[in-house]
Design a protein around this motif. Structure first.
Motif, mmCIF file in Angstrom:
data_model
loop_
_atom_site.group_PDB
_atom_site.id
_atom_site.type_symbol
_atom_site.label_atom_id
_atom_site.label_comp_id
_atom_site.label_asym_id
_atom_site.label_seq_id
_atom_site.Cartn_x
_atom_site.Cartn_y
_atom_site.Cartn_z
ATOM 1 N N GLU A 149 -45.910 30.261 -17.511
ATOM 2 C CA GLU A 149 -45.094 29.126 -17.061
ATOM 3 C C GLU A 149 -45.232 28.839 -15.565
ATOM 4 O OE1 GLU A 149 -41.441 29.358 -20.273
ATOM 5 O OE2 GLU A 149 -41.337 30.605 -18.470
ATOM 6 N N THR A 150 -45.762 29.787 -14.808
ATOM 7 C CA THR A 150 -45.963 29.553 -13.377
ATOM 8 C C THR A 150 -46.877 28.351 -13.169
ATOM 9 O OG1 THR A 150 -45.506 31.752 -12.471
ATOM 10 C CG2 THR A 150 -47.208 30.473 -11.376
ATOM 11 N N GLU A 160 -54.046 18.878 -4.530
ATOM 12 C CA GLU A 160 -52.787 18.508 -5.182
ATOM 13 C C GLU A 160 -52.999 18.048 -6.624
ATOM 14 O OE1 GLU A 160 -50.013 16.143 -2.917
ATOM 15 O OE2 GLU A 160 -50.863 16.840 -1.020
ATOM 16 N N ASP A 161 -54.185 17.522 -6.928
ATOM 17 C CA ASP A 161 -54.453 17.013 -8.278
ATOM 18 C C ASP A 161 -54.599 18.129 -9.311
ATOM 19 O OD1 ASP A 161 -54.421 14.442 -7.291
ATOM 20 O OD2 ASP A 161 -56.603 14.288 -7.103
ATOM 21 N N THR A 162 -54.705 19.382 -8.859
ATOM 22 C CA THR A 162 -54.910 20.483 -9.803
ATOM 23 C C THR A 162 -53.599 21.122 -10.255
ATOM 24 O OG1 THR A 162 -55.079 22.162 -8.045
ATOM 25 C CG2 THR A 162 -57.129 21.037 -8.716
ATOM 26 N N TYR A 163 -52.465 20.595 -9.850
ATOM 27 C CA TYR A 163 -51.171 21.216 -10.150
ATOM 28 C C TYR A 163 -50.957 21.315 -11.660
ATOM 29 C CZ TYR A 163 -46.136 22.163 -9.848
ATOM 30 O OH TYR A 163 -44.880 22.726 -9.955
ATOM 31 N N CYS A 164 -50.799 22.547 -12.143
ATOM 32 C CA CYS A 164 -50.603 22.769 -13.579
ATOM 33 C C CYS A 164 -50.071 24.179 -13.792
ATOM 34 C CB CYS A 164 -51.913 22.586 -14.347
ATOM 35 S SG CYS A 164 -53.184 23.823 -13.977
ATOM 36 N N SER A 165 -49.641 24.464 -15.026
ATOM 37 C CA SER A 165 -49.181 25.815 -15.358
ATOM 38 C C SER A 165 -50.380 26.699 -15.686
ATOM 39 C CB SER A 165 -48.234 25.775 -16.554
ATOM 40 O OG SER A 165 -48.941 25.470 -17.742
ATOM 41 N N ILE A 166 -50.162 28.008 -15.638
ATOM 42 C CA ILE A 166 -51.219 28.951 -16.002
ATOM 43 C C ILE A 166 -51.631 28.739 -17.456
ATOM 44 C CG2 ILE A 166 -51.716 31.399 -16.412
ATOM 45 C CD1 ILE A 166 -50.089 32.013 -13.889
ATOM 46 N N TYR A 167 -50.660 28.458 -18.320
ATOM 47 C CA TYR A 167 -50.979 28.189 -19.725
ATOM 48 C C TYR A 167 -51.849 26.941 -19.851
ATOM 49 C CZ TYR A 167 -50.449 26.980 -24.644
ATOM 50 O OH TYR A 167 -50.701 26.632 -25.948
ATOM 51 N N GLU A 168 -51.497 25.885 -19.126
ATOM 52 C CA GLU A 168 -52.309 24.657 -19.166
ATOM 53 C C GLU A 168 -53.716 24.917 -18.646
ATOM 54 O OE1 GLU A 168 -48.801 21.276 -18.546
ATOM 55 O OE2 GLU A 168 -49.652 22.309 -16.797
ATOM 56 N N ALA A 210 -55.314 27.786 -18.777
ATOM 57 C CA ALA A 210 -56.010 28.561 -19.795
ATOM 58 C C ALA A 210 -56.540 27.651 -20.901
ATOM 59 C CB ALA A 210 -55.067 29.615 -20.379
ATOM 60 N N CYS A 211 -55.725 26.675 -21.316
ATOM 61 C CA CYS A 211 -56.157 25.731 -22.352
ATOM 62 C C CYS A 211 -57.336 24.885 -21.878
ATOM 63 C CB CYS A 211 -54.988 24.839 -22.761
ATOM 64 S SG CYS A 211 -53.678 25.709 -23.652
ATOM 65 N N LEU A 212 -57.303 24.491 -20.601
ATOM 66 C CA LEU A 212 -58.409 23.713 -20.035
ATOM 67 C C LEU A 212 -59.712 24.507 -20.122
ATOM 68 C CD1 LEU A 212 -58.562 21.574 -16.846
ATOM 69 C CD2 LEU A 212 -60.111 23.517 -17.034
ATOM 70 N N VAL A 213 -59.659 25.787 -19.746
ATOM 71 C CA VAL A 213 -60.857 26.625 -19.783
ATOM 72 C C VAL A 213 -61.349 26.782 -21.219
ATOM 73 C CG1 VAL A 213 -61.766 28.937 -19.338
ATOM 74 C CG2 VAL A 213 -60.252 27.851 -17.667
ATOM 75 N N ALA A 214 -60.426 27.029 -22.148
ATOM 76 C CA ALA A 214 -60.802 27.226 -23.549
ATOM 77 C C ALA A 214 -61.464 25.980 -24.129
ATOM 78 C CB ALA A 214 -59.565 27.599 -24.364
ATOM 79 N N GLU A 215 -60.954 24.823 -23.768
ATOM 80 C CA GLU A 215 -61.449 23.583 -24.356
ATOM 81 C C GLU A 215 -62.675 23.037 -23.624
ATOM 82 O OE1 GLU A 215 -58.044 21.039 -24.264
ATOM 83 O OE2 GLU A 215 -56.853 22.372 -25.538
ATOM 84 N N GLU A 216 -62.612 22.961 -22.272
ATOM 85 C CA GLU A 216 -63.658 22.273 -21.524
ATOM 86 C C GLU A 216 -64.792 23.179 -21.075
ATOM 87 O OE1 GLU A 216 -62.733 19.345 -18.684
ATOM 88 O OE2 GLU A 216 -60.745 18.887 -19.498
ATOM 89 N N CYS A 217 -64.517 24.471 -20.900
ATOM 90 C CA CYS A 217 -65.555 25.382 -20.414
ATOM 91 C C CYS A 217 -66.109 26.283 -21.515
ATOM 92 C CB CYS A 217 -65.007 26.234 -19.264
ATOM 93 S SG CYS A 217 -64.408 25.262 -17.855
ATOM 94 N N ALA A 218 -65.311 26.497 -22.554
ATOM 95 C CA ALA A 218 -65.786 27.321 -23.671
ATOM 96 C C ALA A 218 -66.030 26.484 -24.915
ATOM 97 C CB ALA A 218 -64.783 28.432 -23.969
ATOM 98 N N GLY A 219 -65.929 25.167 -24.776
ATOM 99 C CA GLY A 219 -66.240 24.270 -25.885
ATOM 100 C C GLY A 219 -65.364 24.447 -27.105
ATOM 101 N N GLY A 220 -64.128 24.938 -26.893
ATOM 102 C CA GLY A 220 -63.226 25.133 -28.021
ATOM 103 C C GLY A 220 -63.539 26.345 -28.871
ATOM 104 N N ARG A 221 -64.461 27.201 -28.401
ATOM 105 C CA ARG A 221 -64.850 28.391 -29.180
ATOM 106 C C ARG A 221 -63.816 29.509 -29.074
ATOM 107 N NH1 ARG A 221 -68.431 30.955 -26.917
ATOM 108 N NH2 ARG A 221 -68.577 29.811 -24.946
#
Length: 331
Positions: free
Chosen positions: A224-225, A257-265, A267-278
């Motif tokens: 949540e941070t 400032e445009d990168t402001y997000c939660s740690i969970y968000e 993590a989801c970005l990395v899973a979807e955009e960098c790991a291709g949803g794998r």
């Protein structure tokens, strides 16, 4: 790239030079020197010759000077430094818990010594790298400027890190006022990019390893941070901008400032955009998270208008920060 012309023909001393920020600063100087009318001289203060050779060997061959010393015990002397960037610091959250005394003393003793270096060299500029953590644990999404108060609990052991940063900032302001040292502070948000080591223990590096290895991202908290992040190259530009154009005795927030997000968000970005949803993101809360050095849940929404008023602007977003870091550490 920040205009580095002001530093041409001058010498810059950088502590913590084998660290992520230090290496990025040195790279930027040598990149600039390829087209400079007069090269910028750079001296790296390091604790280990062996690590310096491993990390900075290519630059040593191109003229990088090395001082092997511990910032906690080095004796200030005139080494011809026109500018000083003090980047040496403990960065391991685990160490904040296990060796809090050493964390504090490295910060305070090292900063006093480097401010004395600035006096001995009659430096034209001095930048101390501080942290967003000086603001404590804000609980709302309000913008946090440099005058924002803090709610740090001095009796919490992990507070050794942000409180030592606050003390060092006060030392910078004090040296500027009493001795005329042109000391300035850059409060960095969490910063990453190429140069992060594969086994780095921080959360952003673990997310990158998960993407590379095809492992699900496991969160030990609800994630949540919320905070901003900053690309290493943008951080280096911020530091040189303050070194060139900042005001002595002042602090500057540095973040995208445009990168402001939660740690969970994130993590989801990395899973979807960098790991291709794998891979997926799993939450497995640990009751002993605080003992691992995790900071309390916070909302660190930094206001960077003061730094941007000096002409600085970040250019790399969060997804590209990860892509570039992943490409780098995959090699």
């Amino acid at each position: 790239m920040t205009d580095m012309k002001k530093f041409e023909g001058k010498n810059i001393l950088i502590t913590g030079a084998t660290g992520l920020i230090g290496r990025t600063l040195i790279k930027k100087i040598f990149d600039w020197n390829e087209k400079a009318s007069e090269p910028i001289g750079v001296t790296a203060m390091v604790r280990s010759d062996k690590k310096a050779q491993a990390v900075l060997g290519g630059y040593i061959d191109r003229g990088l000077k090395i001082i092997t010393a511990d910032v906690r015990s080095v004796r200030p002397e005139n080494v011809g430094a026109d500018y000083i960037i003090h980047a040496a610091s403990q960065t391991s959250s685990k160490a904040f818990i296990e060796t809090p005394v050493e964390t504090v003393m490295t910060a305070v003793e090292g900063t006093v010594n480097m401010l004395e270096f600035a006096r001995a060299n009659n430096a034209k500029g001095f930048v101390y790298l501080s942290s967003m953590e000086v603001y404590g644990t804000p609980s709302t999404d309000e913008k946090i400027d440099e005058k924002h108060s803090t709610n740090l609990d001095t009796m919490s052991v992990r507070t050794c890190y942000p409180e030592s940063k606050r003390m060092c900032e006060s030392l910078c302001a004090s040296y500027a006022s009493e001795y005329g040292v042109p000391a300035m502070v850059v409060r960095l948000t969490q910063t990453f990019g190429p140069g992060v080591e594969y086994n780095d223990g921080r959360v952003f590096a673990e997310f990158a390893r998960c993407a590379i290895e095809g492992r699900n991202i496991i969160l030990n908290t609800k994630g949540e941070t919320k905070r901003n992040y900053l690309y290493t190259e943008d951080a280096a530009d911020a530091i040189f901008t303050v070194l060139a154009n900042g005001t002595a005795g002042e602090a500057y927030n540095a973040a995208n400032e445009d990168t402001y997000c939660s740690i969970y968000e994130m993590a989801c970005l990395v899973a979807e955009e960098c790991a291709g949803g794998r891979i997926e993101v799993e939450i497995r809360e640990r009751p002993d998270a605080a003992k691992l050095g995790y900071a309390p849940t916070l909302h660190m929404n930094l206001d960077t208008s003061k730094l941007r008023s000096l002409g600085w602007q970040p250019v790399t977003g969060l997804a590209d920060m990860y892509r570039n870091m992943i490409e780098s550490i995959s090699k």
